[in-house]
Write a protein that holds these residues in place. Structure first.
Motif, PDB file in Angstrom:
ATOM      1  N   SER A  11       0.304 -11.857  42.698  1.00 31.03           N
ATOM      2  CA  SER A  11      -0.511 -10.771  42.913  1.00 31.03           C
ATOM      3  C   SER A  11       0.197  -9.144  41.629  1.00 31.03           C
ATOM      4  N   LEU A  12       1.135  -9.322  41.664  1.00 35.86           N
ATOM      5  CA  LEU A  12       1.536  -8.260  40.634  1.00 35.86           C
ATOM      6  C   LEU A  12       1.423  -8.666  39.050  1.00 35.86           C
ATOM      7  N   ILE A  13       0.882  -9.977  39.234  1.00 33.43           N
ATOM      8  CA  ILE A  13       0.926 -10.076  38.215  1.00 33.43           C
ATOM      9  C   ILE A  13       0.077 -10.294  37.175  1.00 33.43           C
ATOM     10  N   TYR A  14      -1.212 -10.119  38.121  1.00 35.53           N
ATOM     11  CA  TYR A  14      -2.953 -10.519  38.093  1.00 35.53           C
ATOM     12  C   TYR A  14      -3.212  -8.804  38.400  1.00 35.53           C
ATOM     13  N   ILE A  15      -1.742  -7.615  39.040  1.00 40.86           N
ATOM     14  CA  ILE A  15      -2.523  -6.649  39.234  1.00 40.86           C
ATOM     15  C   ILE A  15      -1.857  -6.166  37.986  1.00 40.86           C
ATOM     16  N   TRP A  16      -0.719  -6.327  37.460  1.00 42.53           N
ATOM     17  CA  TRP A  16       0.535  -5.596  36.645  1.00 42.53           C
ATOM     18  C   TRP A  16      -0.020  -5.569  34.836  1.00 42.53           C
ATOM     19  N   LEU A  17      -0.924  -7.440  34.588  1.00 44.84           N
ATOM     20  CA  LEU A  17      -1.361  -7.215  33.684  1.00 44.84           C
ATOM     21  C   LEU A  17      -2.284  -7.761  32.870  1.00 44.84           C
ATOM     22  N   ILE A  18      -3.357  -8.120  33.958  1.00 45.70           N
ATOM     23  CA  ILE A  18      -4.364  -8.207  33.567  1.00 45.70           C
ATOM     24  C   ILE A  18      -5.139  -7.513  34.220  1.00 45.70           C
ATOM     25  N   LYS A  19      -6.254  -7.131  32.583  1.00 48.72           N
ATOM     26  CA  LYS A  19      -7.290  -6.147  32.784  1.00 48.72           C
ATOM     27  C   LYS A  19      -8.254  -5.794  32.899  1.00 48.72           C
ATOM     28  N   SER A  20      -9.043  -7.099  31.992  1.00 53.69           N
ATOM     29  CA  SER A  20      -9.514  -7.234  31.660  1.00 53.69           C
ATOM     30  C   SER A  20     -10.397  -8.410  31.555  1.00 53.69           C
ATOM     31  N   ASP A  21     -11.487  -9.075  30.839  1.00 51.83           N
ATOM     32  CA  ASP A  21     -12.397 -10.472  31.373  1.00 51.83           C
ATOM     33  C   ASP A  21     -11.393 -11.615  30.287  1.00 51.83           C
ATOM     34  N   LYS A  22     -10.993 -10.417  28.656  1.00 55.54           N
ATOM     35  CA  LYS A  22     -10.742 -11.569  27.975  1.00 55.54           C
ATOM     36  C   LYS A  22      -9.053 -11.701  28.072  1.00 55.54           C
ATOM     37  N   GLY A  23      -9.044 -10.485  28.869  1.00 55.50           N
ATOM     38  CA  GLY A  23      -7.659 -11.021  29.360  1.00 55.50           C
ATOM     39  C   GLY A  23      -6.772 -11.686  30.552  1.00 55.50           C
ATOM     40  N   LEU A  24      -8.434 -11.896  30.980  1.00 56.79           N
ATOM     41  CA  LEU A  24      -8.363 -13.046  32.051  1.00 56.79           C
ATOM     42  C   LEU A  24      -8.580 -14.781  31.182  1.00 56.79           C
ATOM     43  N   ARG A  25      -9.041 -14.733  30.850  1.00 58.15           N
ATOM     44  CA  ARG A  25      -9.301 -16.008  30.152  1.00 58.15           C
ATOM     45  C   ARG A  25      -7.920 -16.821  29.253  1.00 58.15           C
ATOM     46  N   LEU A  26      -7.477 -15.296  28.596  1.00 60.51           N
ATOM     47  CA  LEU A  26      -6.473 -15.565  28.276  1.00 60.51           C
ATOM     48  C   LEU A  26      -5.076 -16.388  29.486  1.00 60.51           C
ATOM     49  N   ALA A  27      -5.255 -15.829  30.313  1.00 59.79           N
ATOM     50  CA  ALA A  27      -4.051 -15.644  31.279  1.00 59.79           C
ATOM     51  C   ALA A  27      -4.073 -17.507  31.931  1.00 59.79           C
ATOM     52  N   PHE A  28      -6.174 -17.090  32.136  1.00 60.26           N
ATOM     53  CA  PHE A  28      -6.178 -18.853  32.394  1.00 60.26           C
ATOM     54  C   PHE A  28      -5.890 -19.544  31.968  1.00 60.26           C
ATOM     55  N   LEU A  29      -5.966 -20.113  30.432  1.00 63.02           N
ATOM     56  CA  LEU A  29      -5.325 -21.373  29.677  1.00 63.02           C
ATOM     57  C   LEU A  29      -3.796 -20.627  30.174  1.00 63.02           C
ATOM     58  N   ILE A  30      -3.028 -20.582  30.026  1.00 69.05           N
ATOM     59  CA  ILE A  30      -1.670 -19.723  29.658  1.00 69.05           C
ATOM     60  C   ILE A  30      -1.440 -20.758  30.804  1.00 69.05           C
TER      61      ILE A  30
END
Length: 336
Positions: A146-165
């Motif tokens: 949850s902390l990773i999502y709260i603090w590091l993912i701020k946008s749809d673009k960031g979500l796509r990158l995080a999803f692939l990673i």
């Protein structure tokens, strides 16, 4: 199915998520009811061993997925991040430490009945996810994710990158030995973000998956991938296990959407946290008294223990714990 907004933050309420929790927490309790699951030889009964392996092929990814589904909003600013972090801490980490403290004397007094040795000198490891109440690793893992999502993912673009990673991390986690608690992030972050995506594209997925009767297709995919891994261990087993988990999640999600009108199932799901936490000590008590001392039959014990450990926490919580704000906060992370 989604309904009108509820609560002061105006979040959409999805009855299907509570129904999915009902199914998921039943699998958790059943999976923990096998008295020999953690012994060196494992479950000796062939039928129940198969059931155990089916449950563990997807039930933890399912709960991480559901958590991601209901935590889909991006954090706006630093203050928002801190507010959400505090909320998650009170919801997950306060019960984590509370129940860990309660468990310590019982782990010492009942050491001869424990499946794993408890060493008081290792108590500091509760800070890194090794709780005296071992089942609570899930709360610690969910907090970190949850902390990773709260603090590091701020946008749809960031979500796509995080999803692939996160998928790459999951793939690595299936083949490389990683220390806990880092291992949990590698193995479960992907499913959390998958839940976020399902919420984000809920209408599209609902229209194209649920209404088109794809439950049978994903059910077949789950069955084939599970038994392929169950019977044969190959270099592809890690990847196939991911397919099994995803297809299992989707099957439960579709079934839950179909049954979202069922008020009884949805109400049971609201006690998911209560059952998850309180079923553990109940099952320990039942195992010692009914299975070890009284020696009742294996199948009889599993069925009775599952039903009792599923229903008793609901009654205890409804009439005692949830009646007191202090108890519900410490034991369940519910402070309202």
């Amino acid at each position: 199915m989604k309904s009108n907004t509820t609560g002061k933050d105006k979040k959409l309420y999805f009855a299907s998520i509570d129904v999915a929790r009902t199914f998921g927490i039943f699998l958790v309790v059943l999976g923990h009811a096998f008295p020999d699951a953690s012994l060196q030889g494992g479950i000796q009964n062939g039928m129940w061993r198969l059931v155990f392996n089916i449950i563990y092929s997807f039930h933890m990814p399912l709960f991480i997925f559901l958590s991601g589904f209901v935590s889909n909003q991006y954090s706006i600013d630093i203050q928002d991040c801190w507010n959400k972090t505090l909320k998650k801490f009170k919801r997950l980490i306060v019960p984590y430490f509370c129940w860990g403290g309660i468990y310590i004397p019982f782990r010492i007094l009942l050491a001869e009945y424990a499946s794993a040795e408890f060493n008081i000198t290792r108590l500091w490891r509760i800070l890194i996810g090794e709780n005296p109440y071992s089942g609570l690793w899930f709360l610690y893992a969910l907090f970190m994710i949850s902390l990773i999502y709260i603090w590091l993912i701020k946008s749809d673009k960031g979500l796509r990158l995080a999803f692939l990673i996160s998928f790459l991390m999951l793939f690595i986690g299936k083949y490389v030995s990683i220390i806990e608690p880092i291992k949990w992030i590698f193995l479960y972050l992907f499913y959390y973000l998958l839940g976020v995506y399902f919420h984000k594209y809920y209408t599209f997925i609902y229209e194209n998956v649920v209404k088109n009767q794809y439950c049978l297709i994903f059910g077949i995919l789950f069955t084939l991938s599970f038994f392929l891994n169950y019977q044969y261990r190959t270099s592809m087993s890690g990847l196939i296990s991911i397919v099994t988990a995803i297809s299992g999640i989707i099957v439960v999600w579709i079934m839950s959407e179909k049954l979202s009108y069922n008020v009884f199932l949805a109400q049971l799901g609201k006690y998911g946290m209560d059952i998850f936490i309180m079923s553990g000590p109940i099952l320990v008590f039942l195992r010692i008294v009914l299975y070890n001392f009284l020696g009742i039959g294996y199948t009889t014990y599993v069925i009775f223990a599952t039903i009792f450990a599923y229903t008793a926490p609901i009654l205890v919580s409804k009439f005692i714990v949830r009646k007191n704000r202090f108890l519900s906060g410490l034991f369940l992370g519910m402070w309202k």
